[in-house]
Write a protein that holds these residues in place. Structure first.
Motif, PDB file in Angstrom:
ATOM      1  N   ASP A  73       0.793  -1.151  -0.040  1.00 54.35           N
ATOM      2  CA  ASP A  73       0.129  -0.122  -0.207  1.00 54.35           C
ATOM      3  C   ASP A  73       0.962   1.239  -0.016  1.00 54.35           C
ATOM      4  O   ASP A  73       0.631   2.235  -0.645  1.00 54.35           O
ATOM      5  CB  ASP A  73      -0.891   0.030   1.089  1.00 54.35           C
ATOM      6  N   VAL A  74       2.080   1.407   0.643  1.00 56.85           N
ATOM      7  CA  VAL A  74       2.886   2.436   0.565  1.00 56.85           C
ATOM      8  C   VAL A  74       3.227   2.599  -0.582  1.00 56.85           C
ATOM      9  O   VAL A  74       3.694   3.892  -1.120  1.00 56.85           O
ATOM     10  CB  VAL A  74       4.131   2.195   1.687  1.00 56.85           C
ATOM     11  N   THR A  75       3.713   1.609  -1.519  1.00 58.44           N
ATOM     12  CA  THR A  75       4.371   1.890  -2.931  1.00 58.44           C
ATOM     13  C   THR A  75       3.102   2.241  -3.748  1.00 58.44           C
ATOM     14  O   THR A  75       3.370   3.162  -4.649  1.00 58.44           O
ATOM     15  CB  THR A  75       4.954   0.422  -3.098  1.00 58.44           C
ATOM     16  N   LYS A  76       1.927   1.693  -3.456  1.00 57.91           N
ATOM     17  CA  LYS A  76       0.855   2.181  -4.372  1.00 57.91           C
ATOM     18  C   LYS A  76       0.674   3.839  -4.117  1.00 57.91           C
ATOM     19  O   LYS A  76       0.395   4.613  -5.027  1.00 57.91           O
ATOM     20  CB  LYS A  76      -0.408   1.403  -4.096  1.00 57.91           C
ATOM     21  N   ALA A  77       0.893   4.172  -2.678  1.00 55.71           N
ATOM     22  CA  ALA A  77       0.594   5.721  -2.590  1.00 55.71           C
ATOM     23  C   ALA A  77       1.351   6.292  -3.161  1.00 55.71           C
ATOM     24  O   ALA A  77       1.338   7.450  -3.580  1.00 55.71           O
ATOM     25  CB  ALA A  77       0.636   5.961  -1.008  1.00 55.71           C
ATOM     26  N   GLN A  78       2.949   6.054  -3.125  1.00 55.08           N
ATOM     27  CA  GLN A  78       4.076   6.643  -3.714  1.00 55.08           C
ATOM     28  C   GLN A  78       3.658   6.521  -5.428  1.00 55.08           C
ATOM     29  O   GLN A  78       4.032   7.911  -6.193  1.00 55.08           O
ATOM     30  CB  GLN A  78       5.210   6.010  -3.505  1.00 55.08           C
ATOM     31  N   LEU A  79       3.026   5.606  -5.747  1.00 54.23           N
ATOM     32  CA  LEU A  79       2.901   5.457  -7.293  1.00 54.23           C
ATOM     33  C   LEU A  79       1.954   6.617  -7.530  1.00 54.23           C
ATOM     34  O   LEU A  79       1.748   7.539  -8.786  1.00 54.23           O
ATOM     35  CB  LEU A  79       2.227   4.249  -7.856  1.00 54.23           C
ATOM     36  N   ALA A  80       0.759   6.702  -6.944  1.00 54.47           N
ATOM     37  CA  ALA A  80      -0.491   7.581  -7.249  1.00 54.47           C
ATOM     38  C   ALA A  80       0.288   9.065  -7.093  1.00 54.47           C
ATOM     39  O   ALA A  80      -0.318   9.936  -7.795  1.00 54.47           O
ATOM     40  CB  ALA A  80      -1.538   7.237  -5.920  1.00 54.47           C
TER      41      ALA A  80
ATOM     42  N   GLN B  89       9.374   8.086 -13.039  1.00 61.24           N
ATOM     43  CA  GLN B  89       9.246   7.654 -11.871  1.00 61.24           C
ATOM     44  C   GLN B  89       7.876   6.878 -11.653  1.00 61.24           C
ATOM     45  O   GLN B  89       7.622   5.898 -10.758  1.00 61.24           O
ATOM     46  CB  GLN B  89       9.158   8.959 -10.833  1.00 61.24           C
ATOM     47  N   VAL B  90       6.953   7.447 -12.478  1.00 64.22           N
ATOM     48  CA  VAL B  90       5.753   6.643 -12.855  1.00 64.22           C
ATOM     49  C   VAL B  90       5.899   5.116 -12.978  1.00 64.22           C
ATOM     50  O   VAL B  90       5.520   4.196 -12.371  1.00 64.22           O
ATOM     51  CB  VAL B  90       4.563   7.140 -13.518  1.00 64.22           C
ATOM     52  N   ARG B  91       6.784   5.087 -14.025  1.00 69.31           N
ATOM     53  CA  ARG B  91       7.259   3.780 -14.639  1.00 69.31           C
ATOM     54  C   ARG B  91       8.069   2.793 -13.415  1.00 69.31           C
ATOM     55  O   ARG B  91       7.388   1.616 -13.186  1.00 69.31           O
ATOM     56  CB  ARG B  91       7.562   3.817 -15.901  1.00 69.31           C
ATOM     57  N   GLU B  92       8.920   3.662 -12.619  1.00 68.43           N
ATOM     58  CA  GLU B  92       9.577   2.870 -11.698  1.00 68.43           C
ATOM     59  C   GLU B  92       8.645   2.208 -10.614  1.00 68.43           C
ATOM     60  O   GLU B  92       8.786   1.156 -10.172  1.00 68.43           O
ATOM     61  CB  GLU B  92      10.615   3.787 -11.370  1.00 68.43           C
ATOM     62  N   LEU B  93       7.659   3.149 -10.100  1.00 71.70           N
ATOM     63  CA  LEU B  93       7.058   2.700  -9.154  1.00 71.70           C
ATOM     64  C   LEU B  93       6.012   1.835  -9.298  1.00 71.70           C
ATOM     65  O   LEU B  93       5.431   0.914  -8.596  1.00 71.70           O
ATOM     66  CB  LEU B  93       6.172   3.959  -8.557  1.00 71.70           C
ATOM     67  N   THR B  94       5.312   1.797 -10.743  1.00 71.58           N
ATOM     68  CA  THR B  94       4.540   0.669 -11.386  1.00 71.58           C
ATOM     69  C   THR B  94       5.179  -0.518 -11.318  1.00 71.58           C
ATOM     70  O   THR B  94       4.644  -1.616 -10.762  1.00 71.58           O
ATOM     71  CB  THR B  94       4.015   1.053 -12.647  1.00 71.58           C
ATOM     72  N   HIS B  95       6.475  -0.767 -11.500  1.00 71.91           N
ATOM     73  CA  HIS B  95       7.461  -2.034 -11.537  1.00 71.91           C
ATOM     74  C   HIS B  95       7.243  -2.660  -9.930  1.00 71.91           C
ATOM     75  O   HIS B  95       7.656  -3.741  -9.534  1.00 71.91           O
ATOM     76  CB  HIS B  95       8.757  -1.952 -12.235  1.00 71.91           C
ATOM     77  N   GLU B  96       7.700  -1.502  -9.145  1.00 75.43           N
ATOM     78  CA  GLU B  96       7.707  -1.805  -7.888  1.00 75.43           C
ATOM     79  C   GLU B  96       6.676  -2.400  -7.105  1.00 75.43           C
ATOM     80  O   GLU B  96       6.875  -3.508  -6.180  1.00 75.43           O
ATOM     81  CB  GLU B  96       8.517  -0.649  -7.083  1.00 75.43           C
ATOM     82  N   VAL B  97       5.386  -2.028  -7.461  1.00 71.96           N
ATOM     83  CA  VAL B  97       4.271  -2.471  -6.945  1.00 71.96           C
ATOM     84  C   VAL B  97       4.070  -4.012  -7.520  1.00 71.96           C
ATOM     85  O   VAL B  97       3.762  -4.775  -6.824  1.00 71.96           O
ATOM     86  CB  VAL B  97       3.215  -1.725  -7.379  1.00 71.96           C
TER      87      VAL B  97
END
Length: 324
Positions: free
Chosen positions: A109-116, A159-167
């Motif tokens: 959920d933390v990673t999802k918030a960062q992605l948003a 950064q959006v692409r990076e966080l998408t992969h992290e999720v």
């Protein structure tokens, strides 16, 4: 006087003949009947572990059933070792489950918030780029400012692409090699638990079969070395009869032949079967194997009664055996 001596001579001789005949009959063996004795193959119960004797549940002369408790040794150390091994196994299993399920939901959920947040920043950067491009076309801003805005928009989208992969990665289990390594740790912990359980079980000894307790060799409170017998017992199937037959009879005997056992005080004969016939002469002085001396040879024969009749016989008891 001569007549008197003649009168008593005939009855006296008759009496002597009767006594001698009776003694001769007593000294002769009946047909197919031989003398022997009962023997027991005792079972000595001990533990593979050392320890102080804390419980002795049997006494000399007791009849026990199979799996009945016999004795127990002190097991404080073994109990603690088993608990330790069980806790280590639980920890290894929990770690394996954690690797198999990936990150915990709150971490995802933390990673999802960062992605948003990154998506919002990227949208803002894209709008700013569109305005700056329009301003640049009419000469409202210099070329350098437009380049900075375009770079900021590219960084926001990256950064959006990076966080998408992290999720996506957070939802994946551990790598295959990590899973294999942790699975091996679980198996090792299971083996440690089995070993600790076995050592603990060795501190309590049960009867391997039903039988009679013939002796107890330790008292409660004494230290028992590993492998030392604590209880001596005799299962009924370990009772046997040994007798000896001459060379002229041994050739007709074979395992499985039926016989009856007679003993003093036995209410009735005990049925048994031959289980072993010796192939060599035993307990005889050296003889020359000739036609004249072969009659001196005797051969040992063993027979086992049924398990139900065996308790009627006692080791060392003399018996007579009649072949059938």
């Amino acid at each position: 006087m001569k007549s008197v001596h003649s009168f008593w001579r005939v009855p006296l001789l008759a009496a002597v003949v009767v006594v001698c005949s009776a003694l001769g009959a007593c000294s002769q063996h009946a047909a197919n009947t031989w003398q022997g004795y009962v023997e027991g193959e005792f079972v000595y119960l001990g533990s593979s572990q050392s320890g102080k004797l804390t419980q002795l549940q049997v006494a000399r002369g007791d009849q026990v059933t199979a799996d009945a408790p016999v004795f127990a040794l002190e097991s404080v150390d073994e109990t603690a070792a088993l608990q330790q091994a069980q806790q280590q196994l639980a920890a290894a299993r929990a770690q394996l489950a954690d690797i198999q399920t990936g990150k915990r939901p709150p971490e995802v959920d933390v990673t999802k918030a960062q992605l948003a947040q990154a998506i919002a920043n990227a949208r803002k950067a894209t709008l700013q780029l569109t305005r700056d491009e329009a301003q640049y076309r009419v000469g409202g801003i210099p070329k350098g400012q437009l380049d900075d805005t375009r770079a900021a928009a590219d960084a926001a989208n990256a950064q959006v692409r990076e966080l998408t992969h992290e999720v996506q990665v957070a939802r994946l289990p551990g790598r295959s090699q990590q899973l294999l390594a942790q699975s091996a740790q679980v198996e090792a912990a299971q083996a440690a638990v089995a070993q600790a359980q076995w050592k603990l079980d060795q501190k309590r000894v049960n009867a391997p079969a039903k039988g009679r307790i013939y002796d107890t060799l330790y008292r409660v409170g004494e230290w028992v070395q590993a492998g030392s017998p604590v209880v001596q017992m005799l299962p009924p199937q370990n009772v046997k009869v040994r007798f000896f037959v001459p060379e002229t009879v041994v050739g007709s005997l074979a395992p499985g032949r039926a016989l009856t056992i007679h003993c003093d005080g036995c209410a009735s004969a005990v049925n048994a079967k031959i289980t072993y016939v010796s192939s060599s002469a035993e307990y005889t002085p050296p003889v020359i194997y000739s036609n004249e001396s072969r009659a001196k040879l005797v051969f040992m024969v063993e027979a086992h009664p049924s398990a139900d009749d065996a308790p009627r016989l006692h080791p060392g008891q003399p018996v007579s055996v009649t072949l059938q």
